[in-house]
Design an enzyme around this catalytic site. Structure first.
Site, PDB file in Angstrom:
ATOM      1  N   CYS A 173       8.085   2.743  22.097  1.00 46.48           N
ATOM      2  CA  CYS A 173       8.848   3.797  21.425  1.00 46.48           C
ATOM      3  C   CYS A 173       9.775   4.497  22.405  1.00 46.48           C
ATOM      4  CB  CYS A 173       7.911   4.824  20.803  1.00 46.48           C
ATOM      5  SG  CYS A 173       6.818   4.085  19.609  1.00 46.48           S
ATOM      6  N   ASN A 201      -5.247   3.487  11.475  1.00 44.56           N
ATOM      7  CA  ASN A 201      -4.598   2.261  11.943  1.00 44.56           C
ATOM      8  C   ASN A 201      -4.280   2.271  13.434  1.00 44.56           C
ATOM      9  OD1 ASN A 201      -2.860   4.275  10.567  1.00 44.56           O
ATOM     10  ND2 ASN A 201      -1.222   3.129  11.522  1.00 44.56           N
ATOM     11  N   ALA A 228       0.830  -1.207   0.000  1.00 45.80           N
ATOM     12  CA  ALA A 228       0.000   0.000   0.000  1.00 45.80           C
ATOM     13  C   ALA A 228       0.864   1.255   0.000  1.00 45.80           C
ATOM     14  CB  ALA A 228      -0.914   0.001   1.212  1.00 45.80           C
ATOM     15  N   THR A 229       2.022   1.169   0.612  1.00 52.72           N
ATOM     16  CA  THR A 229       2.931   2.324   0.616  1.00 52.72           C
ATOM     17  C   THR A 229       3.255   2.721  -0.829  1.00 52.72           C
ATOM     18  OG1 THR A 229       3.880   1.640   2.729  1.00 52.72           O
ATOM     19  CG2 THR A 229       5.227   3.104   1.377  1.00 52.72           C
TER      20      THR A 229
END
Ligand code: PLP
Length: 382
Positions: free
Chosen positions: A328, A155, A75-76
């Site tokens: 993260c 998402n 999709a990118t």
């Protein structure tokens, strides 16, 4: 039960065994391994037939014509092709494009990259619930705006944008509308004959197909133009060259056909499990649901916990394979830019988790996860 329990279906989905079975038929000497561009023998013809069958299956899920589906590697790539290709084609009309701060990086960074080519990029901020205020979009439109890219389903927080209303705003002005529909496919109804969209990007690996294959819907009614980004032998209507990966494509076709046949029943199951899970988790003091409470797909719960040390959160939840902003932190990165765009302060953005439910999630998994998270948060607050 197998640990950690997989609750990260928005990151990727396992391949459906029925899809794998199809995929296996297109690899070996005893199968259909030919190059679909080989037009002089049956190995090529059979491969081409498989590619066209899959094109029709993917088109069918979104009510498109097969010729409106163009295969890409992901999709990118599809979003890069749509955004760069359209900007290239229509730049004489203007050099202003608009997108949303909560888009996937494949759209956000592609739009930003257009700045190097003299484009101005407006990045709109959604409301606190993640939904784009149409008035904001309307106010941002200019005479030189040529393209808007807004995703259908987010998402990270699972919210559903009003693609129909956005398209209706853009259509009379002749502005091209690209939609990242990666997380929408197989989760909500998509009918490109009713939605005023020009381009839509899709990926197989979010719909129980393999990684490494995607597609771009390019509307032919009216026909939207797009400048080639990958030059070569002229495959895919000259728009995207490269030998087609028949096994991946056939698998994507099967995955989308299954999604069409089973979406209603699966959504019912998933909604029940989500309602149970949120019913339990919402009892935790200081919990907040991120994203609009109703305009969302049932597959996603994104939650923040007040007064939790984010570095402890991942460890405390090690029996669950989920997505956390705190991961993260340990990698020394920023908190989720999506949650930040909703206005969450750093401490809440860091102490957030995304649970995503899918086809292989069971009620047993959900009950375990509910108790486990409740206990983990309690112990972190002691
Ligand atoms: N758009 C959204 C909304 C996604 O969730 C993803 C996957 O992470 C992508 C785009 C990128 O898809 P792909 O992995 O096929 O490039």
């Amino acid at each position: 039960m197998h640990f950690p329990i997989y609750l990260d279906y928005m990151a990727t989905t396992p391949v459906d065994p029925r899809v794998k079975e199809v995929m296996d038929q297109y690899l070996t000497m005893d199968g259909i391994f030919g190059n679909p561009s080989s037009s002089s023998h049956q190995y090529g013809w059979q491969a081409k037939e498989a590619v066209e069958k899959a094109r029709a299956q993917v088109a069918d899920l979104i009510n498109a014509e097969p010729a409106e589906i163009l295969w890409t590697s992901c999709a990118t790539e599809a979003s890069n092709l749509a955004i760069k290709g359209a900007c290239c084609c229509y730049q004489r009309k203007g050099k202003h494009i608009i997108t949303l701060a909560t888009e996937h990086k494949s759209v956000l960074n592609t739009c930003k990259a257009m700045r190097q080519h003299g484009f101005e990029v407006t990045i709109l901020t959604p409301e606190q619930d993640g939904i784009l205020d149409l008035k904001k979009l309307e106010d941002a439109l200019r005479d030189d705006t040529i393209l808007v890219s807004i995703m259908a389903v987010n998402n990270e927080i699972g919210v559903i944008q009003d693609i129909e209303a956005i398209g209706k705003l853009l259509k009379p002005k002749g502005i091209i509308f690209h939609v990242d529909a990666v997380q929408a496919a197989g989760k909500i109804d998509i009918d490109v004959r009713k939605l005023p969209v020009d381009f839509m990007s899709f990926s197989a690996h979010k719909v129980y197909g393999p990684k490494g294959v995607g597609c771009l819907f390019i509307n032919h009614h009216p026909r939207i133009h797009c400048e080639t980004q990958m030059h070569g032998g002229g495959h895919e209507f000259g728009l995207r060259s490269g030998t087609l990966p028949v096994h991946q494509i056939a698998a994507m076709g099967e995955a989308f056909a299954i999604a069409k046949a089973e979406m209603v029943e699966k959504n019912q199951r998933i909604t029940k499990m989500r309602d149970y899970l949120w019913g339990e988790l919402s009892k935790i003091p200081g919990i907040q649901l991120n994203g609009h409470p109703e305009k969302r797909v049932p597959h996603n719960l994104n939650m923040s916990f007040a007064n939790i040390r984010s570095d402890n959160l991942v460890k405390a939840l090690e029996n669950l394979a989920i997505s956390t902003s705190s991961a993260c932190v340990s990698a020394g990165r920023e908190p989720s830019y999506v949650l930040k765009a909703l206005g969450l302060p750093d401490n809440l953005a860091f102490s957030s988790i995304r649970l995503s439910i899918g086809n292989y999630t069971t009620q047993e998994h959900i009950e375990y996860a509910a108790n486990y998270i409740k206990q983990a948060i309690e112990s972190l607050r002691d």
